[in-house]
Motif scaffolding. Structure first.
Motif, PDB file in Angstrom:
ATOM      1  N   GLY A 232       8.165 -24.155  51.386  1.00 56.99           N
ATOM      2  CA  GLY A 232       9.121 -23.096  51.107  1.00 56.99           C
ATOM      3  C   GLY A 232      10.126 -22.831  52.203  1.00 56.99           C
ATOM      4  O   GLY A 232      10.577 -21.691  52.372  1.00 56.99           O
ATOM      5  N   VAL A 233      10.491 -23.873  52.964  1.00 54.36           N
ATOM      6  CA  VAL A 233      11.472 -23.717  54.045  1.00 54.36           C
ATOM      7  C   VAL A 233      12.512 -24.829  53.936  1.00 54.36           C
ATOM      8  O   VAL A 233      12.283 -25.848  53.268  1.00 54.36           O
ATOM      9  CB  VAL A 233      10.795 -23.777  55.437  1.00 54.36           C
ATOM     10  N   PRO A 234      13.675 -24.683  54.601  1.00 58.94           N
ATOM     11  CA  PRO A 234      14.674 -25.751  54.582  1.00 58.94           C
ATOM     12  C   PRO A 234      14.117 -27.051  55.159  1.00 58.94           C
ATOM     13  O   PRO A 234      13.302 -27.030  56.092  1.00 58.94           O
ATOM     14  CB  PRO A 234      15.797 -25.203  55.469  1.00 58.94           C
ATOM     15  N   VAL A 235      14.553 -28.167  54.610  1.00 60.25           N
ATOM     16  CA  VAL A 235      14.113 -29.488  55.070  1.00 60.25           C
ATOM     17  C   VAL A 235      15.356 -30.324  55.373  1.00 60.25           C
ATOM     18  O   VAL A 235      16.139 -30.618  54.479  1.00 60.25           O
ATOM     19  CB  VAL A 235      13.253 -30.195  54.000  1.00 60.25           C
ATOM     20  N   LEU A 236      15.549 -30.659  56.649  1.00 59.17           N
ATOM     21  CA  LEU A 236      16.678 -31.495  57.063  1.00 59.17           C
ATOM     22  C   LEU A 236      16.185 -32.919  57.279  1.00 59.17           C
ATOM     23  O   LEU A 236      15.071 -33.121  57.761  1.00 59.17           O
ATOM     24  CB  LEU A 236      17.304 -30.956  58.353  1.00 59.17           C
ATOM     25  N   ILE A 237      17.019 -33.894  56.938  1.00 57.83           N
ATOM     26  CA  ILE A 237      16.562 -35.283  56.937  1.00 57.83           C
ATOM     27  C   ILE A 237      17.563 -36.188  57.634  1.00 57.83           C
ATOM     28  O   ILE A 237      18.774 -35.959  57.580  1.00 57.83           O
ATOM     29  CB  ILE A 237      16.322 -35.744  55.477  1.00 57.83           C
ATOM     30  N   ASP A 238      17.056 -37.203  58.324  1.00 56.54           N
ATOM     31  CA  ASP A 238      17.911 -38.189  58.978  1.00 56.54           C
ATOM     32  C   ASP A 238      17.095 -39.459  59.184  1.00 56.54           C
ATOM     33  O   ASP A 238      15.885 -39.490  58.918  1.00 56.54           O
ATOM     34  CB  ASP A 238      18.429 -37.651  60.315  1.00 56.54           C
ATOM     35  N   ASN A 239      17.757 -40.491  59.675  1.00 53.20           N
ATOM     36  CA  ASN A 239      17.074 -41.745  59.961  1.00 53.20           C
ATOM     37  C   ASN A 239      16.045 -41.557  61.068  1.00 53.20           C
ATOM     38  O   ASN A 239      16.333 -40.962  62.105  1.00 53.20           O
ATOM     39  CB  ASN A 239      18.106 -42.798  60.366  1.00 53.20           C
ATOM     40  N   ASN A 240      14.834 -42.082  60.870  1.00 51.10           N
ATOM     41  CA  ASN A 240      13.754 -41.802  61.817  1.00 51.10           C
ATOM     42  C   ASN A 240      13.953 -42.477  63.171  1.00 51.10           C
ATOM     43  O   ASN A 240      13.557 -41.924  64.212  1.00 51.10           O
ATOM     44  CB  ASN A 240      12.398 -42.175  61.211  1.00 51.10           C
ATOM     45  N   THR A 241      14.560 -43.647  63.193  1.00 50.78           N
ATOM     46  CA  THR A 241      14.773 -44.305  64.482  1.00 50.78           C
ATOM     47  C   THR A 241      15.854 -43.604  65.285  1.00 50.78           C
ATOM     48  O   THR A 241      15.754 -43.483  66.511  1.00 50.78           O
ATOM     49  CB  THR A 241      15.148 -45.779  64.271  1.00 50.78           C
ATOM     50  N   ARG A 242      16.886 -43.121  64.612  1.00 51.91           N
ATOM     51  CA  ARG A 242      17.911 -42.342  65.315  1.00 51.91           C
ATOM     52  C   ARG A 242      17.304 -41.048  65.863  1.00 51.91           C
ATOM     53  O   ARG A 242      17.653 -40.596  66.954  1.00 51.91           O
ATOM     54  CB  ARG A 242      19.071 -42.043  64.374  1.00 51.91           C
ATOM     55  N   LEU A 243      16.383 -40.445  65.119  1.00 52.54           N
ATOM     56  CA  LEU A 243      15.720 -39.238  65.618  1.00 52.54           C
ATOM     57  C   LEU A 243      14.820 -39.556  66.808  1.00 52.54           C
ATOM     58  O   LEU A 243      14.680 -38.739  67.723  1.00 52.54           O
ATOM     59  CB  LEU A 243      14.910 -38.584  64.502  1.00 52.54           C
ATOM     60  N   ALA A 244      14.217 -40.749  66.811  1.00 51.25           N
ATOM     61  CA  ALA A 244      13.422 -41.157  67.974  1.00 51.25           C
ATOM     62  C   ALA A 244      14.317 -41.293  69.206  1.00 51.25           C
ATOM     63  O   ALA A 244      13.931 -40.921  70.318  1.00 51.25           O
ATOM     64  CB  ALA A 244      12.703 -42.470  67.688  1.00 51.25           C
ATOM     65  N   SER A 287      24.945 -45.948  61.999  1.00 55.51           N
ATOM     66  CA  SER A 287      24.833 -46.289  63.411  1.00 55.51           C
ATOM     67  C   SER A 287      23.398 -46.708  63.740  1.00 55.51           C
ATOM     68  O   SER A 287      22.440 -46.185  63.186  1.00 55.51           O
ATOM     69  CB  SER A 287      25.222 -45.083  64.262  1.00 55.51           C
ATOM     70  N   GLY A 288      23.269 -47.656  64.660  1.00 58.29           N
ATOM     71  CA  GLY A 288      21.948 -48.041  65.143  1.00 58.29           C
ATOM     72  C   GLY A 288      21.307 -49.207  64.427  1.00 58.29           C
ATOM     73  O   GLY A 288      20.129 -49.489  64.635  1.00 58.29           O
ATOM     74  N   GLY A 419      10.029 -39.768  66.937  1.00 59.67           N
ATOM     75  CA  GLY A 419      10.842 -39.442  65.770  1.00 59.67           C
ATOM     76  C   GLY A 419      10.588 -38.046  65.265  1.00 59.67           C
ATOM     77  O   GLY A 419      11.518 -37.342  64.842  1.00 59.67           O
ATOM     78  N   ALA A 420       9.322 -37.614  65.299  1.00 55.55           N
ATOM     79  CA  ALA A 420       8.993 -36.257  64.865  1.00 55.55           C
ATOM     80  C   ALA A 420       9.616 -35.227  65.793  1.00 55.55           C
ATOM     81  O   ALA A 420      10.133 -34.194  65.344  1.00 55.55           O
ATOM     82  CB  ALA A 420       7.476 -36.072  64.805  1.00 55.55           C
ATOM     83  N   LEU A 421       9.588 -35.492  67.088  1.00 57.01           N
ATOM     84  CA  LEU A 421      10.220 -34.575  68.038  1.00 57.01           C
ATOM     85  C   LEU A 421      11.728 -34.558  67.842  1.00 57.01           C
ATOM     86  O   LEU A 421      12.379 -33.521  67.976  1.00 57.01           O
ATOM     87  CB  LEU A 421       9.870 -34.982  69.468  1.00 57.01           C
ATOM     88  N   GLY A 422      12.310 -35.698  67.507  1.00 62.49           N
ATOM     89  CA  GLY A 422      13.726 -35.724  67.196  1.00 62.49           C
ATOM     90  C   GLY A 422      14.048 -34.911  65.962  1.00 62.49           C
ATOM     91  O   GLY A 422      15.095 -34.266  65.876  1.00 62.49           O
TER      92      GLY A 422
END
Length: 451
Positions: A232-244, A287-288, A419-422
């Motif tokens: 029940g909260v906002p979910v933002l999404i991106d490429n996992n390697t870029r987040l790493a 990118s990446g 990636g999770a920390l990103g």
């Protein structure tokens, strides 16, 4: 959550981070003590503190003890760990990693678990829910889901930005071309469709050009919908390697770097860039894609549709296949690493060649981009000097001489939760690295919040 929108907002955010950092480092402090540490004017400090107290990030602590005869004890302030929390989830190809922080930016906990590559999105979200549940408890540092603010998610493949056109791939959406993701699979942008998760060998699934021509709206990724239903909260999404890459640039091996190149050697090969102090996303989130740079013209077919890509040489499967073809025996990376540590000549010779190809690619990227730091992560990086040594040697041979001694090659330090920390950084959107980065990709966020 708030995000910097101009120089004054960024300056204010910097002052807030300074105060929060002092409270993290020193514990409860009075306003006077904070003033001595931070160097801000009294008016600015009190204004910042008032905002932090109002938002709930800072609360009043018990009065500090003072010697008798000096008047009433000074009021002290401390971080409020229960004011809000954020969760980051990395939906990698064969594993799931979660991490959680509180509003004070303190890591509450992290957890990881492998899973089959063909596990459905429903199954992956159930696993995520269980891992998140393992972080909850009754201790002072436990995750409290009632205080959850948002979830940041990393997935395999390109992810279309807030204003980008539809991207296609494993979720059954349309595609603009045979471009694979940084983990080696097909593009997994937030496009409509609910086919299974990433195919093991890449390849495009879903519609063709006619579908792309009529698809004008980017629908939420299935994992956004499923997590929103559960939490029940906002979910933002991106490429996992870029987040790493973002995680390593904020908390890891490249912390403080303004020009960083991150490369992850896993079941796929991909990376991320920090350019001029900002995370670079690229047009359409592409990118990446370092794993799809050609290193062997006419070589093995890649999941992206090309041939001879770096991923066909330096991914986990490619390296293991080559090792077994050369007479080695290894069912997975642990066995390969064991052979390396034992001095197995076949393994060492293979990694020397793989490292040379990686070094050639990194040298070309350095000459084009000019990073000051290169970070190498992923399971294969655990081979240490057997792989990193050839990378460094070849990098030195091919990079421009003027850059040879100005580029620092480092191993990643955050491990599998990078990636999770990103993802958490993406949710907080408070790092200077994100000052020119979209607040999403959340084009469907309003729909998620108002189903």
């Amino acid at each position: 959550m708030s995000q910097p929108r101009g120089p004054l907002s960024q300056l204010r955010r910097g002052h807030e981070e300074l105060v929060l950092g002092l409270l993290r480092k020193h514990g409860p402090l009075s306003r006077g003590e904070l003033g001595k540490h931070c160097g801000l004017s009294r008016t600015t400090l009190y204004d910042i503190l008032a905002e932090l107290v109002t938002s709930g990030a800072v609360v009043t602590a018990s009065a500090q003890e003072t010697p008798r005869g000096r008047g009433r004890p000074a009021e002290t302030l401390t971080l409020n760990p229960d004011a809000g929390q954020a969760i980051g989830i990395d939906f990698a190809r064969r594993g799931l990693h979660v991490a959680a922080v509180n509003l004070a930016h303190e890591v509450v906990g992290s957890a990881s678990e492998p899973h089959p590559a063909d596990l459905s999105w429903e199954g992956r979200v159930e696993l995520a829910e269980r891992l998140i549940g393992s972080l909850t408890g009754t201790g002072s540092g436990a995750l409290r889901l009632g205080a959850l603010d948002a979830i940041g998610v990393g997935v395999v493949g390109p992810v279309a930005g807030p204003t980008a056109g539809p991207m296609g791939g494993p979720e059954g959406g349309p595609s603009s071309g045979p471009m694979g993701g940084p983990e080696g699979g097909p593009a997994s942008g937030p496009v409509g469709g609910s086919a299974g998760p990433d195919a093991e060998d890449g390849g495009q699934e879903g519609g063709g050009a006619d579908d792309a021509a009529v698809a004008e709206e980017v629908a939420p990724h299935p994992v956004q919908v499923l997590l929103r239903e559960r939490f029940g909260v906002p979910v933002l999404i991106d490429n996992n390697t870029r987040l790493a890459a973002l995680g390593e640039a904020i908390w890891g091996a490249a912390a403080g770097g303004r020009d960083v190149l991150y490369l992850r050697l896993s079941h796929g090969v991909g990376g991320g860039l920090v350019v001029g102090g900002s995370l670079h996303r690229g047009a359409y989130g592409l990118s990446g894609e370092f794993g799809h740079i050609t290193v062997e013209p006419g070589g093995a077919r890649c999941g992206c549709g090309g041939t001879g890509c770096l991923e066909t040489v330096a991914s986990i499967r490619a390296v293991l296949d080559a090792y077994r073809a050369a007479g080695g025996r290894a069912d997975g990376v642990p066995e390969l690493l064991k052979a390396v540590r034992a001095g197995d000549a076949t393994a060492l010779r293979l990694l020397d060649g793989v490292g040379a190809r990686i070094g050639e690619v990194l040298a070309a990227l350095c000459n084009a981009i000019g990073p000051s730091v290169i970070v190498i992560g992923g399971e294969l990086a655990e081979a240490g000097g057997a792989l990193i040594g050839p990378v460094e040697r070849t990098l030195g041979e091919h990079v421009m001489p003027v850059s040879r001694h100005r580029v620092s090659l480092r191993r990643a330090t955050l491990g599998e939760v990078a990636g999770a920390l990103g993802g958490i950084a993406l949710v907080l959107h408070e790092s200077p690295l994100l000052s020119r980065y979209p607040a999403g990709p959340d084009l469907a966020l309003e729909d998620l919040m108002n189903p």
